[in-house]
Design a protein around this motif. Structure first.
Motif, PDB file in Angstrom:
ATOM      1  N   GLN A 128      45.646  40.140  37.341  1.00  0.00           N
ATOM      2  CA  GLN A 128      46.747  40.004  36.392  1.00  0.00           C
ATOM      3  C   GLN A 128      46.645  41.096  35.335  1.00  0.00           C
ATOM      4  N   LEU A 129      45.403  41.389  34.925  1.00  0.00           N
ATOM      5  CA  LEU A 129      45.178  42.419  33.914  1.00  0.00           C
ATOM      6  C   LEU A 129      45.651  43.776  34.404  1.00  0.00           C
ATOM      7  N   SER A 130      45.346  44.116  35.680  1.00  0.00           N
ATOM      8  CA  SER A 130      45.750  45.451  36.142  1.00  0.00           C
ATOM      9  C   SER A 130      47.266  45.565  36.252  1.00  0.00           C
ATOM     10  N   VAL A 131      47.930  44.471  36.652  1.00  0.00           N
ATOM     11  CA  VAL A 131      49.395  44.524  36.696  1.00  0.00           C
ATOM     12  C   VAL A 131      49.941  44.750  35.291  1.00  0.00           C
ATOM     13  N   LYS A 132      49.434  43.982  34.334  1.00  0.00           N
ATOM     14  CA  LYS A 132      49.886  44.125  32.952  1.00  0.00           C
ATOM     15  C   LYS A 132      49.647  45.540  32.458  1.00  0.00           C
ATOM     16  N   ALA A 133      48.433  46.064  32.750  1.00  0.00           N
ATOM     17  CA  ALA A 133      48.088  47.399  32.273  1.00  0.00           C
ATOM     18  C   ALA A 133      48.991  48.449  32.908  1.00  0.00           C
ATOM     19  N   ALA A 134      49.334  48.240  34.188  1.00  0.00           N
ATOM     20  CA  ALA A 134      50.199  49.208  34.860  1.00  0.00           C
ATOM     21  C   ALA A 134      51.604  49.156  34.285  1.00  0.00           C
ATOM     22  N   VAL A 135      52.092  47.947  34.005  1.00  0.00           N
ATOM     23  CA  VAL A 135      53.448  47.815  33.465  1.00  0.00           C
ATOM     24  C   VAL A 135      53.542  48.432  32.072  1.00  0.00           C
ATOM     25  N   ILE A 191      46.099  48.036  45.032  1.00  0.00           N
ATOM     26  CA  ILE A 191      45.620  48.642  43.797  1.00  0.00           C
ATOM     27  C   ILE A 191      46.045  50.104  43.714  1.00  0.00           C
ATOM     28  N   VAL A 192      45.934  50.811  44.844  1.00  0.00           N
ATOM     29  CA  VAL A 192      46.404  52.201  44.870  1.00  0.00           C
ATOM     30  C   VAL A 192      47.882  52.235  44.522  1.00  0.00           C
ATOM     31  N   MET A 193      48.616  51.253  45.073  1.00  0.00           N
ATOM     32  CA  MET A 193      50.049  51.255  44.825  1.00  0.00           C
ATOM     33  C   MET A 193      50.377  50.955  43.377  1.00  0.00           C
ATOM     34  N   LEU A 194      49.605  50.059  42.766  1.00  0.00           N
ATOM     35  CA  LEU A 194      49.813  49.784  41.346  1.00  0.00           C
ATOM     36  C   LEU A 194      49.653  51.067  40.555  1.00  0.00           C
ATOM     37  N   ALA A 195      48.589  51.813  40.886  1.00  0.00           N
ATOM     38  CA  ALA A 195      48.330  53.058  40.171  1.00  0.00           C
ATOM     39  C   ALA A 195      49.475  54.041  40.401  1.00  0.00           C
TER      40      ALA A 195
END
Lengths: 322, 278
Positions: A273-280, B126-130
């Motif tokens: 959830q943190l990485s999605v938030k950080a990406a957004v 994860i790669v796609m998120l990046a």
């Protein structure tokens, strides 16, 4: 003494981590936006150019790419992941808060998946042509065609909206304040969704292996010689488990992809959830840190499965063999 | 008549026919979306928010009063074409990578396989998120990203097929007779691997739909103003908490139906051609 097999796998793990770091750094480096934008949002346009340059200089984004990568990698190795653009707190601190939740969800789901898939797969594999056998094959395709988050939405509809027995989001409720029972209640739905959407795939894999193994020559000879069925099953299972553990290692990265979606759906405050938030929000230091930690967890889990397959397969323990 | 009998007898052919026709219906529904739906999928009608399924709106309306049925049909256009186009990319990359690795062999092959293993160990999402954090939306970038992260399984299959075929007598004979390398690759190696590549491409289509839907659900895929199956589910859990179950259930059913038909189709093809792995 460490066997050459394990050395090779360790080397591969290091390579994977280097790859993750380069991907996340290079990709995020090419991204638009700077610390000033992350801090002020659209108001950043109204900052004076010198002020904007000063902010960016503080965060060190005006240096060349390679310099920044090595600087970042060096700091990473010393456990310093920088400061979040958004929260202004240390990334390590934020990740440290989230990590236990992810590990809790991950370990609960993977343990249940392993237990159920072996039980189901053995049942289906040993009774070939039975309803278990054919049922499991269909079940696995059907459940691998259901997106985990949609299944999760259905579960929320059933358990939270209609029956009202389980909470739909979060890791603990604000009112009851996070007792053991309360935390467990919040864990039920995410784990249920993770397990049901993944178990079929693994069960089917071990089922196929057991079927192959039962048809092999050594089993037929052993059976012809009148060996007890229980003894045979033990041997078959052991040989079928070797590729299964290997498969587990291969699919763990995909499993983490799935947990990102599940964590977001259930607002489970973990790394995903943190990485999605950080990406957004384009909080790059936080995103890079989250990606790296996820990469480390994946590599460690793959190593664990490697050690498990070494324990199962004596061939890998010998030096010099593949 | 005899062929007909044989057709009904062969279980895999029957399955291919069944699931293939379901998939065809889904595709046709999306292609002729403008004829089948009475409403504009992007038309906002704030007086008609969350109205349940009925004669006016067949499958109800969502939180902005948009017709769910027509959004499903138009969403299919996006979701399915993203999947097919991205698989075209991933298959080409996979054939190129696996082909070079399998055809040349030797140290290059083992080095390339190590790289492949490393790529496989990085969680794709994860790669796609990046990646998605930079390019931010756009149908085209979505196609590119899914295509460039999904080629590994194809490369594996192509590599093992090439390495195996290379040892066959007819390939050796062709080489001895002085056939140029590219011609051996095109006429012998590639043509004989096509069924395997096709089957893995079918499974990759299912994976691509899966990925698009997941990313759009997270709000990082197709831009929100374009209807796609994933986008429709983006706010579905909030809608469900207010009682509007049709907003979440129907698009999901459509996704499941298409994934099911693609997966069963792939499974039947795999059995029919006797392809291992995948």
């Amino acid at each position: 003494m460490i066997s050459s097999f394990l050395m090779k796998r360790l080397l591969q793990g290091v390579m994977v981590l280097a790859l993750v770091s380069i991907i996340s750094f290079a990709v995020i480096n090419a991204a638009p936006g700077d610390p000033a934008l992350a801090l002020f949002g659209n108001d950043a346009q109204r900052l004076a150019p010198s002020e904007r340059a000063r902010i960016n200089h503080i965060y060190g984004v005006d240096e060349p790419v390679m310099v920044r990568y090595f600087k970042w990698a060096n700091q990473m190795l010393h456990g310093d992941m920088g400061v979040s653009y958004r929260e202004g707190r240390k990334v390590v601190q934020i990740l440290g808060e989230r990590l236990p939740n992810t590990i809790l969800l991950f370990s609960c789901s993977i343990l249940l998946i392993v237990a159920f898939s072996i039980a189901l797969g053995v049942r289906g594999g040993l009774c070939e042509g039975s309803i278990w056998d054919r049922g499991l094959s269909a079940f696995s395709i059907v459940f691998s065609s259901i997106p985990a988050f949609w299944f999760g939405i259905l579960c929320i509809l059933l358990f939270s909206v209609n029956l009202g027995v389980l909470p739909s989001s979060g890791t603990q409720s604000l009112r009851e304040g996070g007792g053991m029972a309360d935390r467990l209640r919040h864990l039920v739905l995410p784990v249920l969704v993770m397990v049901t959407t993944h178990v079929g795939l693994y069960a089917r894999f071990i089922q196929e292996k057991i079927k192959d193994e039962s048809k092999s020559y050594y089993v037929r000879v052993a059976r012809a010689n009148g060996l007890k069925e229980g003894f045979l099953v033990k041997g078959i299972l052991k040989n079928a488990l070797i590729p299964y553990v290997n498969y587990l290692g291969i699919t763990i990265p995909g499993f983490f992809g799935g947990s990102i979606v599940i964590e977001s759906l259930f607002s489970w405050s973990g790394l995903g959830q943190l990485s999605v938030k950080a990406a957004v929000t384009r909080d790059y230091p936080l995103l890079m840190g989250a990606l790296m930690v996820t990469g480390i967890i994946v590599v460690v889990s793959i190593l664990i499965t490697d050690i498990a397959s070494m324990a199962l397969n004596p061939g890998l323990r010998r030096d010099g063999s593949k | 008549m005899k062929r007909m009998k044989k057709f009904i007898k062969d279980k895999n052919t029957r399955r291919i026919f069944l699931w293939g026709s379901i998939l065809t219906v889904i595709i046709l529904m999306s292609v002729f979306a403008n004829l089948l739906s009475a409403h504009n999928p992007t038309e906002v009608d704030l007086k008609n928010v969350f109205s349940p399924p009925g004669p006016e709106n067949l499958l109800g309306t969502d939180g902005m009063g948009r017709d769910v049925f027509s959004r499903i049909l138009y969403g299919g256009r996006i979701s399915l074409s993203v999947s097919v186009l991205s698989v075209a990319i991933s298959t080409s990359v996979g054939i190129a990578f696996g082909g070079v690795s399998g055809y040349l062999g030797g140290w290059l092959d083992s080095a390339m396989m190590r790289i492949l293993d490393a790529f496989l160990a990085v969680p794709t999402l994860i790669v796609m998120l990046a990646l998605q954090a930079i390019v931010k939306g756009g149908v085209f970038s979505m196609i590119l990203i899914i295509g460039l992260t999904g080629w590994m399984s194809t490369a594996r299959i192509v590599r093992s097929q090439f390495a195996e075929l290379k040892q066959k007598e007819f390939v050796k004979a062709a080489r001895v007779l002085g056939m140029p390398g590219w011609k051996i690759i095109m006429t012998h190696l590639l043509r004989n691997s096509l069924s395997g590549i096709f089957v893995i491409a079918v499974f990759n289509c299912a994976n691509a739909v899966f990925t698009e839907v997941s990313l759009s659900f997270l709000g990082m895929g197709i831009p929100p103003h374009i209807p796609s199956w994933g986008n429709m589910l983006n706010n579905a859990q909030n809608a469900i908490l207010t009682g509007a179950w049709w907003v979440g259930v129907f698009p999901g059913l459509m996704i499941v139906m298409s994934l099911l038909s693609i997966n069963f189709l792939g499974e039947a093809l795999k059995r029919k051609y006797g392809i291992q792995g995948g």
